[in-house]
Enzyme design. Structure first.
Site, short mmCIF file in Angstrom:
data_model
loop_
_atom_site.label_atom_id
_atom_site.label_comp_id
_atom_site.label_asym_id
_atom_site.label_seq_id
_atom_site.Cartn_x
_atom_site.Cartn_y
_atom_site.Cartn_z
N GLU A 255 0.83 -1.20 0.00
CA GLU A 255 0.00 0.00 0.00
C GLU A 255 0.87 1.25 0.00
O GLU A 255 0.55 2.24 -0.69
CB GLU A 255 -0.93 -0.01 1.22
CG GLU A 255 -1.96 -1.12 1.17
CD GLU A 255 -2.98 -1.04 2.30
OE1 GLU A 255 -2.87 -0.12 3.15
OE2 GLU A 255 -3.90 -1.88 2.32
N GLU A 256 1.93 1.23 0.77
CA GLU A 256 2.82 2.39 0.83
C GLU A 256 3.39 2.72 -0.55
O GLU A 256 3.47 3.89 -0.94
CB GLU A 256 3.96 2.12 1.81
CG GLU A 256 4.97 3.25 1.90
CD GLU A 256 6.06 2.99 2.94
OE1 GLU A 256 7.12 3.61 2.84
OE2 GLU A 256 5.82 2.17 3.85
#
Length: 392
Positions: free
Chosen positions: A246-247
């Site tokens: 996600e980052e």
């Protein structure tokens, strides 16, 4: 992936907030080398923007990850890199593992206030001797009764000078490096002051991202209840790797608007700038280079949207997210550098927006996993490089 009316409404709200409450203060925050995170986050919390993908029972909106991508993209309208990066740490780096694996008690105590904007969070992974090599961290938490006693250092930690709590990756065992780590919530302050055993050893001055505070933090015998551990002991490395997907998608999405704006600012400048009896924009080399840059940015957009679409469907996007992060890092170097050249002497001034992008954007190839780490991941997913037994 296509943005719905709801995605666009979210972006409209965020754009208004940025125009009215963020951009008018960016120059002041850049000069101060810090921005008022509690103030900004509280307003974002009131607008419902800090928990888009988080469970509703803790104040989140329960939406899919495409809404985080839409938000990250709109944050590119902020006229610096430091503030959106700190927001991204709050929404997509320090809190996903807590939201996914934390106990109900832990989420009510730390996730809910982070979503409301009442607490500022930071992510404690990197150390002086372990940046992209996450497995190499040395910070340790030993058991003592019902507590962990934490000793070690964390470096390059965004928002750590203001954070109320840290999602900290620490060694909790002596087994293999990929199976001996845990994620632990470490409260940083009591009554507004740093807790005993926690020291801000240094505020790190950087060449860019100036409005974001970055610290070197020491932990010396800091006691934390074992119930503050996220999920199972020894699974911290696994949780952090999942969180990195996600980052990295967030990192790619967050630069799409700023890169596009950099090109548009340069087009406007080139159309006004006189050179040898014509404008700079009349030069075919300038035309072609700007066309190439825009093509690269749109290719990154397509890759990011595709990765997000598959992620929302529940597929593993390790490869595509790593590609997007790699490409974003490269373009954050290429686009501002090329555009700055066309600005000439004006591009070399501190106040120039392209100059700020040139400084801020350089971090994208280092933070969140360096370019070389992304290439190493891709070599493994492609079958070019062999996986180490400990990683299988």
């Amino acid at each position: 992936m296509h943005y719905s009316h709801e995605h666009l409404a979210l972006q409209k709200t965020l754009k208004r907030f940025i125009a009215e409450e963020v951009n008018p203060h960016v120059d002041e925050w850049e000069a101060a080398e810090i921005f008022p995170a509690h103030q900004v986050f509280k307003r974002l919390g009131e607008l419902g923007l800090l928990g888009l993908t988080k469970p509703p029972e803790y104040g989140g909106a329960g939406l899919d990850y495409s809404y985080s991508v839409a938000m990250a993209e709109a944050l590119g309208l902020i006229e610096c890199g430091g503030v959106p990066m700190a927001i991204g740490v709050q929404t997509d780096m320090a809190t996903p593992a807590l939201a996914r694996f934390g106990s109900d008690e832990l989420r009510r105590e730390f996730l809910a206030p982070a979503i409301a904007g009442d607490m500022v969070a930071c992510l404690g992974v990197s150390e002086p001797g372990a940046g992209s090599d996450v497995a190499g961290i040395a910070s340790r938490a030993r058991r003592d009764g019902g507590d962990y006693v934490i000793t070690g250092q964390k470096m390059w930690i965004t928002s750590s000078l203001q954070a109320d709590w840290m999602c900290m990756l620490v060694n909790t065992g002596d087994g293999p490096a990929h199976r001996n780590k845990s994620l632990v919530i470490v409260p940083m302050r009591e009554g507004g002051k740093l807790r005993p055993g926690i020291e801000v050893a240094r505020k790190i001055r950087k060449i860019g991202m100036n409005s974001s505070d970055t610290g070197l933090i020491y932990f010396d015998g800091v006691r934390v209840p074992q119930r503050y551990r996220i999920g199972e002991e020894g699974q911290g490395f696994v949780y952090q790797m999942q969180q990195f997907q996600e980052e990295r998608l967030w990192a790619a999405a967050s630069c799409l608007v700023s890169l596009s704006n950099c090109i548009q600012w340069t087009i406007a400048w080139a159309q006004e700038r006189k050179l040898f009896g014509a404008t700079l924009a009349d030069q075919q080399w300038v035309q072609f280079k700007l066309a190439e840059l825009k093509t690269e940015v749109e290719a990154l957009r397509a890759l990011t949207y595709r990765a997000c679409d598959l992620y929302v469907r529940g597929e593993d996007v390790l490869e595509l997210a790593s590609m997007a992060k790699l490409k974003a890092g490269r373009l954050n170097r290429l686009v501002p550098d090329t555009c700055l050249q066309f600005w000439g002497g004006m591009g070399y001034t501190w106040e120039n927006k392209v100059s700020r992008m040139f400084r801020d954007g350089r971090l994208a190839s280092i933070g969140g996993g360096a370019d070389e780490v992304m290439l190493g991941i891709l070599a493994k997913t492609m079958g070019v490089a062999k996986r180490r037994p400990a990683q299988e």
